[in-house]
Write a protein that holds these residues in place. Sequence first.
Motif, PDB file in Angstrom:
ATOM      1  N   CYS A   1       0.836  -1.195   0.000  1.00 32.39           N
ATOM      2  CA  CYS A   1       0.000   0.000   0.000  1.00 32.39           C
ATOM      3  C   CYS A   1       0.873   1.248   0.000  1.00 32.39           C
ATOM      4  O   CYS A   1       1.991   1.222   0.494  1.00 32.39           O
ATOM      5  CB  CYS A   1      -0.880  -0.059   1.248  1.00 32.39           C
ATOM      6  SG  CYS A   1      -1.819   1.412   1.572  1.00 32.39           S
ATOM      7  N   ARG A   2       0.348   2.351  -0.529  1.00 35.56           N
ATOM      8  CA  ARG A   2       1.096   3.607  -0.579  1.00 35.56           C
ATOM      9  C   ARG A   2       0.903   4.475   0.656  1.00 35.56           C
ATOM     10  O   ARG A   2       1.635   5.435   0.841  1.00 35.56           O
ATOM     11  CB  ARG A   2       0.675   4.411  -1.800  1.00 35.56           C
ATOM     12  CG  ARG A   2       1.023   3.748  -3.090  1.00 35.56           C
ATOM     13  CD  ARG A   2       0.676   4.659  -4.254  1.00 35.56           C
ATOM     14  NE  ARG A   2       0.809   3.896  -5.474  1.00 35.56           N
ATOM     15  CZ  ARG A   2      -0.072   3.877  -6.435  1.00 35.56           C
ATOM     16  NH1 ARG A   2      -1.163   4.586  -6.342  1.00 35.56           N
ATOM     17  NH2 ARG A   2       0.119   3.158  -7.511  1.00 35.56           N
ATOM     18  N   VAL A   3      -0.107   4.196   1.483  1.00 36.98           N
ATOM     19  CA  VAL A   3      -0.414   5.082   2.606  1.00 36.98           C
ATOM     20  C   VAL A   3      -0.189   4.433   3.970  1.00 36.98           C
ATOM     21  O   VAL A   3      -0.513   5.010   4.987  1.00 36.98           O
ATOM     22  CB  VAL A   3      -1.867   5.610   2.531  1.00 36.98           C
ATOM     23  CG1 VAL A   3      -2.056   6.478   1.316  1.00 36.98           C
ATOM     24  CG2 VAL A   3      -2.862   4.476   2.551  1.00 36.98           C
ATOM     25  N   ARG A   4       0.380   3.267   4.012  1.00 37.08           N
ATOM     26  CA  ARG A   4       0.639   2.585   5.280  1.00 37.08           C
ATOM     27  C   ARG A   4       1.987   3.030   5.831  1.00 37.08           C
ATOM     28  O   ARG A   4       2.985   3.099   5.125  1.00 37.08           O
ATOM     29  CB  ARG A   4       0.654   1.074   5.062  1.00 37.08           C
ATOM     30  CG  ARG A   4       0.851   0.293   6.334  1.00 37.08           C
ATOM     31  CD  ARG A   4       0.949  -1.206   6.084  1.00 37.08           C
ATOM     32  NE  ARG A   4      -0.099  -1.698   5.234  1.00 37.08           N
ATOM     33  CZ  ARG A   4       0.122  -2.320   4.074  1.00 37.08           C
ATOM     34  NH1 ARG A   4       1.338  -2.522   3.639  1.00 37.08           N
ATOM     35  NH2 ARG A   4      -0.882  -2.731   3.345  1.00 37.08           N
ATOM     36  N   HIS A   5       2.014   3.335   7.116  1.00 38.32           N
ATOM     37  CA  HIS A   5       3.271   3.672   7.789  1.00 38.32           C
ATOM     38  C   HIS A   5       3.601   2.540   8.741  1.00 38.32           C
ATOM     39  O   HIS A   5       2.771   2.135   9.554  1.00 38.32           O
ATOM     40  CB  HIS A   5       3.143   4.987   8.557  1.00 38.32           C
ATOM     41  CG  HIS A   5       4.382   5.348   9.281  1.00 38.32           C
ATOM     42  ND1 HIS A   5       4.563   5.104  10.617  1.00 38.32           N
ATOM     43  CD2 HIS A   5       5.525   5.919   8.843  1.00 38.32           C
ATOM     44  CE1 HIS A   5       5.757   5.506  10.977  1.00 38.32           C
ATOM     45  NE2 HIS A   5       6.362   6.011   9.926  1.00 38.32           N
ATOM     46  N   VAL A   6       4.796   2.023   8.644  1.00 37.51           N
ATOM     47  CA  VAL A   6       5.238   0.916   9.485  1.00 37.51           C
ATOM     48  C   VAL A   6       6.438   1.383  10.297  1.00 37.51           C
ATOM     49  O   VAL A   6       7.393   1.933   9.748  1.00 37.51           O
ATOM     50  CB  VAL A   6       5.621  -0.314   8.620  1.00 37.51           C
ATOM     51  CG1 VAL A   6       6.116  -1.443   9.486  1.00 37.51           C
ATOM     52  CG2 VAL A   6       4.434  -0.759   7.780  1.00 37.51           C
TER      53      VAL A   6
ATOM     54  N   TRP B   1      -3.492   1.080  -3.591  1.00 38.64           N
ATOM     55  CA  TRP B   1      -2.733  -0.153  -3.841  1.00 38.64           C
ATOM     56  C   TRP B   1      -1.694   0.073  -4.920  1.00 38.64           C
ATOM     57  O   TRP B   1      -1.938   0.769  -5.905  1.00 38.64           O
ATOM     58  CB  TRP B   1      -3.651  -1.305  -4.233  1.00 38.64           C
ATOM     59  CG  TRP B   1      -4.609  -1.609  -3.146  1.00 38.64           C
ATOM     60  CD1 TRP B   1      -5.958  -1.490  -3.182  1.00 38.64           C
ATOM     61  CD2 TRP B   1      -4.284  -2.042  -1.832  1.00 38.64           C
ATOM     62  NE1 TRP B   1      -6.489  -1.819  -1.968  1.00 38.64           N
ATOM     63  CE2 TRP B   1      -5.489  -2.158  -1.112  1.00 38.64           C
ATOM     64  CE3 TRP B   1      -3.102  -2.331  -1.178  1.00 38.64           C
ATOM     65  CZ2 TRP B   1      -5.534  -2.567   0.210  1.00 38.64           C
ATOM     66  CZ3 TRP B   1      -3.152  -2.738   0.144  1.00 38.64           C
ATOM     67  CH2 TRP B   1      -4.354  -2.852   0.820  1.00 38.64           C
ATOM     68  N   ARG B   2      -0.554  -0.497  -4.722  1.00 38.50           N
ATOM     69  CA  ARG B   2       0.505  -0.389  -5.717  1.00 38.50           C
ATOM     70  C   ARG B   2       0.091  -1.139  -6.978  1.00 38.50           C
ATOM     71  O   ARG B   2      -0.688  -2.081  -6.926  1.00 38.50           O
ATOM     72  CB  ARG B   2       1.797  -0.940  -5.138  1.00 38.50           C
ATOM     73  CG  ARG B   2       2.310  -0.095  -4.006  1.00 38.50           C
ATOM     74  CD  ARG B   2       3.515  -0.663  -3.351  1.00 38.50           C
ATOM     75  NE  ARG B   2       4.475  -1.161  -4.296  1.00 38.50           N
ATOM     76  CZ  ARG B   2       5.773  -1.010  -4.196  1.00 38.50           C
ATOM     77  NH1 ARG B   2       6.274  -0.358  -3.188  1.00 38.50           N
ATOM     78  NH2 ARG B   2       6.580  -1.513  -5.069  1.00 38.50           N
TER      79      ARG B   2
END
Length: 78
Positions: free
Chosen positions: A23-28, A73-74
Amino acid sequence: MALEPIDAGARVPIPRTGRIRRCRVRHVAIAPGPDRGLVQVTCLLGGVDHPLPLGTMDEARPICNACTARPVWRADEE
């Protein structure tokens, strides 16, 4: 100068229990844990001003995999 010395020991991988969509907006982020680092996941779909904490990677996996926000989604995930 670092406040704590950097551990030069071998890196210990964090075990995975399944696949999570890219995903492009998930921060881990990796947070310190009692035995090893805990992976904390945050969704930034609402913007940086309104982060949605999803918990650990295992807790976030079903939420992220069920997400229907197609633009995040990528290209290799569709």
